[in-house]
Design a protein around this motif. Structure first.
Motif, PDB file in Angstrom:
ATOM      1  N   UNK A   1      -9.324 -52.889  -3.254  1.00 43.64           N
ATOM      2  CA  UNK A   1     -10.336 -51.879  -3.526  1.00 43.64           C
ATOM      3  C   UNK A   1      -9.594 -50.608  -3.939  1.00 43.64           C
ATOM      4  N   UNK A   2      -9.849 -50.148  -5.139  1.00 50.30           N
ATOM      5  CA  UNK A   2      -9.213 -48.918  -5.615  1.00 50.30           C
ATOM      6  C   UNK A   2     -10.056 -47.745  -5.129  1.00 50.30           C
ATOM      7  N   UNK A   3      -9.517 -46.969  -4.208  1.00 52.65           N
ATOM      8  CA  UNK A   3     -10.294 -45.896  -3.592  1.00 52.65           C
ATOM      9  C   UNK A   3     -10.389 -44.653  -4.464  1.00 52.65           C
ATOM     10  N   UNK A   4      -9.575 -44.555  -5.480  1.00 47.41           N
ATOM     11  CA  UNK A   4      -9.680 -43.406  -6.360  1.00 47.41           C
ATOM     12  C   UNK A   4      -8.502 -43.262  -7.281  1.00 47.41           C
ATOM     13  N   UNK A   5      -8.729 -42.516  -8.370  1.00 43.18           N
ATOM     14  CA  UNK A   5      -7.666 -42.148  -9.305  1.00 43.18           C
ATOM     15  C   UNK A   5      -7.614 -40.625  -9.379  1.00 43.18           C
ATOM     16  N   UNK A   6      -6.504 -40.058  -8.977  1.00 47.10           N
ATOM     17  CA  UNK A   6      -6.338 -38.610  -8.973  1.00 47.10           C
ATOM     18  C   UNK A   6      -5.142 -38.255  -9.852  1.00 47.10           C
ATOM     19  N   UNK A   7      -5.356 -37.341 -10.795  1.00 46.91           N
ATOM     20  CA  UNK A   7      -4.277 -36.904 -11.693  1.00 46.91           C
ATOM     21  C   UNK A   7      -3.924 -35.454 -11.384  1.00 46.91           C
ATOM     22  N   UNK A   8      -2.687 -35.228 -10.970  1.00 51.61           N
ATOM     23  CA  UNK A   8      -2.232 -33.863 -10.720  1.00 51.61           C
ATOM     24  C   UNK A   8      -1.855 -33.202 -12.042  1.00 51.61           C
ATOM     25  N   UNK A   9      -2.108 -31.897 -12.146  1.00 47.83           N
ATOM     26  CA  UNK A   9      -1.820 -31.175 -13.380  1.00 47.83           C
ATOM     27  C   UNK A   9      -0.576 -30.313 -13.228  1.00 47.83           C
ATOM     28  N   UNK A  10       0.047 -30.018 -14.357  1.00 49.68           N
ATOM     29  CA  UNK A  10       1.278 -29.229 -14.347  1.00 49.68           C
ATOM     30  C   UNK A  10       1.053 -27.810 -13.834  1.00 49.68           C
ATOM     31  N   UNK A  11      -0.198 -27.352 -13.836  1.00 53.90           N
ATOM     32  CA  UNK A  11      -0.491 -26.007 -13.327  1.00 53.90           C
ATOM     33  C   UNK A  11      -0.092 -25.858 -11.865  1.00 53.90           C
ATOM     34  N   UNK A  12      -0.035 -26.968 -11.140  1.00 51.35           N
ATOM     35  CA  UNK A  12       0.389 -26.937  -9.735  1.00 51.35           C
ATOM     36  C   UNK A  12       1.784 -26.340  -9.584  1.00 51.35           C
ATOM     37  N   UNK A  13       2.635 -26.538 -10.582  1.00 48.85           N
ATOM     38  CA  UNK A  13       4.023 -26.100 -10.500  1.00 48.85           C
ATOM     39  C   UNK A  13       4.290 -24.827 -11.291  1.00 48.85           C
ATOM     40  N   UNK A  14       3.257 -24.273 -11.892  1.00 52.13           N
ATOM     41  CA  UNK A  14       3.418 -23.081 -12.724  1.00 52.13           C
ATOM     42  C   UNK A  14       3.471 -21.836 -11.844  1.00 52.13           C
ATOM     43  N   UNK A  15       4.615 -21.126 -11.813  1.00 51.67           N
ATOM     44  CA  UNK A  15       4.704 -19.914 -10.987  1.00 51.67           C
ATOM     45  C   UNK A  15       3.613 -18.895 -11.316  1.00 51.67           C
ATOM     46  N   UNK A  16       3.176 -18.890 -12.557  1.00 45.82           N
ATOM     47  CA  UNK A  16       2.128 -17.962 -12.960  1.00 45.82           C
ATOM     48  C   UNK A  16       0.774 -18.277 -12.351  1.00 45.82           C
ATOM     49  N   UNK A  17       0.635 -19.499 -11.813  1.00 44.21           N
ATOM     50  CA  UNK A  17      -0.627 -19.919 -11.197  1.00 44.21           C
ATOM     51  C   UNK A  17      -0.578 -19.843  -9.671  1.00 44.21           C
ATOM     52  N   UNK A  18       0.521 -19.283  -9.126  1.00 45.58           N
ATOM     53  CA  UNK A  18       0.700 -19.282  -7.670  1.00 45.58           C
ATOM     54  C   UNK A  18      -0.428 -18.564  -6.941  1.00 45.58           C
ATOM     55  N   UNK A  19      -0.858 -17.422  -7.474  1.00 46.00           N
ATOM     56  CA  UNK A  19      -1.941 -16.682  -6.827  1.00 46.00           C
ATOM     57  C   UNK A  19      -3.231 -17.469  -6.812  1.00 46.00           C
ATOM     58  N   UNK A  20      -3.549 -18.090  -7.940  1.00 45.15           N
ATOM     59  CA  UNK A  20      -4.769 -18.900  -8.032  1.00 45.15           C
ATOM     60  C   UNK A  20      -4.693 -20.105  -7.099  1.00 45.15           C
ATOM     61  N   UNK A  21      -3.494 -20.697  -6.998  1.00 48.47           N
ATOM     62  CA  UNK A  21      -3.309 -21.853  -6.132  1.00 48.47           C
ATOM     63  C   UNK A  21      -3.465 -21.464  -4.660  1.00 48.47           C
ATOM     64  N   UNK A  22      -2.897 -20.333  -4.301  1.00 50.63           N
ATOM     65  CA  UNK A  22      -3.022 -19.848  -2.922  1.00 50.63           C
ATOM     66  C   UNK A  22      -4.476 -19.555  -2.582  1.00 50.63           C
ATOM     67  N   UNK A  23      -5.197 -19.011  -3.554  1.00 45.56           N
ATOM     68  CA  UNK A  23      -6.614 -18.705  -3.324  1.00 45.56           C
ATOM     69  C   UNK A  23      -7.417 -19.977  -3.103  1.00 45.56           C
ATOM     70  N   UNK A  24      -7.102 -21.031  -3.866  1.00 46.00           N
ATOM     71  CA  UNK A  24      -7.810 -22.300  -3.694  1.00 46.00           C
ATOM     72  C   UNK A  24      -7.530 -22.886  -2.318  1.00 46.00           C
ATOM     73  N   UNK A  25      -6.259 -22.797  -1.883  1.00 46.86           N
ATOM     74  CA  UNK A  25      -5.898 -23.322  -0.564  1.00 46.86           C
ATOM     75  C   UNK A  25      -6.560 -22.518   0.544  1.00 46.86           C
ATOM     76  N   UNK A  26      -6.671 -21.205   0.346  1.00 46.95           N
ATOM     77  CA  UNK A  26      -7.243 -20.336   1.382  1.00 46.95           C
ATOM     78  C   UNK A  26      -8.726 -20.600   1.596  1.00 46.95           C
ATOM     79  N   UNK A  27      -9.383 -21.164   0.598  1.00 48.08           N
ATOM     80  CA  UNK A  27     -10.815 -21.435   0.717  1.00 48.08           C
ATOM     81  C   UNK A  27     -11.107 -22.671   1.561  1.00 48.08           C
ATOM     82  N   UNK A  28     -10.058 -23.405   1.928  1.00 48.56           N
ATOM     83  CA  UNK A  28     -10.267 -24.636   2.696  1.00 48.56           C
ATOM     84  C   UNK A  28     -10.018 -24.360   4.173  1.00 48.56           C
ATOM     85  N   UNK A  29     -11.066 -24.234   4.986  1.00 50.53           N
ATOM     86  CA  UNK A  29     -10.877 -23.988   6.414  1.00 50.53           C
ATOM     87  C   UNK A  29     -10.347 -25.220   7.116  1.00 50.53           C
ATOM     88  N   UNK A  30      -9.913 -25.046   8.334  1.00 50.18           N
ATOM     89  CA  UNK A  30      -9.379 -26.164   9.110  1.00 50.18           C
ATOM     90  C   UNK A  30     -10.389 -27.284   9.251  1.00 50.18           C
TER      91      UNK A  30
END
Length: 331
Positions: free
Chosen positions: A112-141
């Motif tokens: 059973x294939x539970x999903x296909x997830x493709x990571x994007x290069x923006x994850x590693x882009x230093x210029x996207x660090x603020x946006x990435x941190x903001x996305x992570x901060x929106x996820x509560x425990x």
């Protein structure tokens, strides 16, 4: 009596004869050289045509071989993964069509294939660090299974960089669990809704694509690596470090989930990710590898490696002179 005029005439006659001889001789030699060069050119053209014909024949043989392997693939893997669920994750730069073909073959192997997830290069882009941190901060425990994420495997820092946190979030969401922590907190299960929320949050922020995702967790995961870059670099080394840490997060530190890192043939040679995985002491012992995974033969190898991983074993397989041969023996 021989006078001075006679000598002048004689000398002029000699030089004239030499000049005429050189002209005639050079003309003859030029024709000989031209004929020789023309013969060599004709010979090279013939050899080139022969090589082109041979190349076309070999290309046709490779196409026929791949078509045959692709046709036999479903029968070769039938039942190998029955009863197992597999998540497919594509790292930045991995071929999306190879991911679809892999998911299709996994289904034919009974998984059973539970999903296909493709990571994007923006994850590693230093210029996207603020946006990435903001996305992570929106996820509560609460959306991480009701507990704080453990310190990510790829960094010992008390304040790890944003990609490390994001990759740990994504790993937990893909397999519906958070690995046990070095501090003694046991493995935790992430709810189906929380998993969806994490993937949706990072997808909406532009850091990954979710082609499909089911509500069930995976007990196996295949991660598709990109082709190797043309040359090594500090940026490539940093990306490899993050990806290898991501593998550890996915597998629960090697204790809860079998994984195979698969990629094209180029990734098996430095500076490719498969080559980096083999050099990493932890990853090489806990995560299997399969090269040539962009071809039908490599996808079959990957399925066999996953079946072996389901039994708690790891190995390194493929068609590029791998340590453990082309594929594991499951008989």
């Amino acid at each position: 009596m021989i006078d001075f005029r006679y000598h002048v005439v004689s000398i002029v006659a000699v030089f004239l004869a030499l000049t005429v001889g050189l002209v005639i001789g050079s003309s003859y030699l030029s024709k000989v050289a031209y004929d020789e060069l023309n013969n060599q050119l004709s010979s090279l053209r013939g050899q080139n045509q022969t090589l082109h014909s041979t190349q076309n024949e070999l290309n046709a043989q490779v196409r026929d071989r791949d078509s045959l392997i692709a046709a036999l693939g479903p029968d070769a893997v039938a039942g190998k993964l029955t009863g197992h669920s597999v998540a497919v994750v594509m790292l930045p730069g991995a071929d999306g069509s190879a991911g679809d073909a892999m998911a299709d073959l996994l289904g034919k192997a009974g998984a059973e294939v539970t999903g296909e997830v493709s990571l994007k290069s923006a994850l590693l882009d230093p210029g996207q660090a603020g946006k990435l941190s903001a996305a992570a901060a929106k996820l509560p425990a609460a959306e991480r299974g009701g507990a704080q994420l453990p310190s990510p495997s790829s960094s010992a820092s008390s304040a790890p960089p944003s990609p490390v946190i994001a990759l740990a979030d994504i790993a937990g969401a893909v397999v519906h669990r958070i690995p046990a922590t070095p501090a003694g907190v046991g493995e935790q299960t992430i709810t189906d809704q929380a998993s969806q929320d994490v993937l949706t949050a990072y997808s909406n922020a532009g850091f990954l694509d979710v082609k499909s995702a089911s509500a069930s967790s995976a007990d196996l995961v295949v991660v598709l690596a990109p082709p190797a870059p043309s040359s090594g670099s500090a940026a490539n080394d940093a990306a490899d470090t993050l990806y290898l840490g991501f593998l550890k997060d996915l597998t629960g530190g090697g204790r809860s989930l079998g994984a195979v890192l698969a990629g094209p043939a180029s990734s098996a040679a430095s500076p490719g990710l498969l080559a980096a995985a083999l050099k990493d002491n932890w990853v090489s012992k806990n995560v299997s590898t399969a090269d040539t995974a962009d071809q039908p033969s490599g996808r079959i190898i990957t399925v066999f490696a996953l079946a072996e991983a389901a039994g708690g074993k790891t190995g390194h397989y493929g068609l590029t002179g791998t340590a453990d041969g082309p594929l594991p023996d499951l008989h």
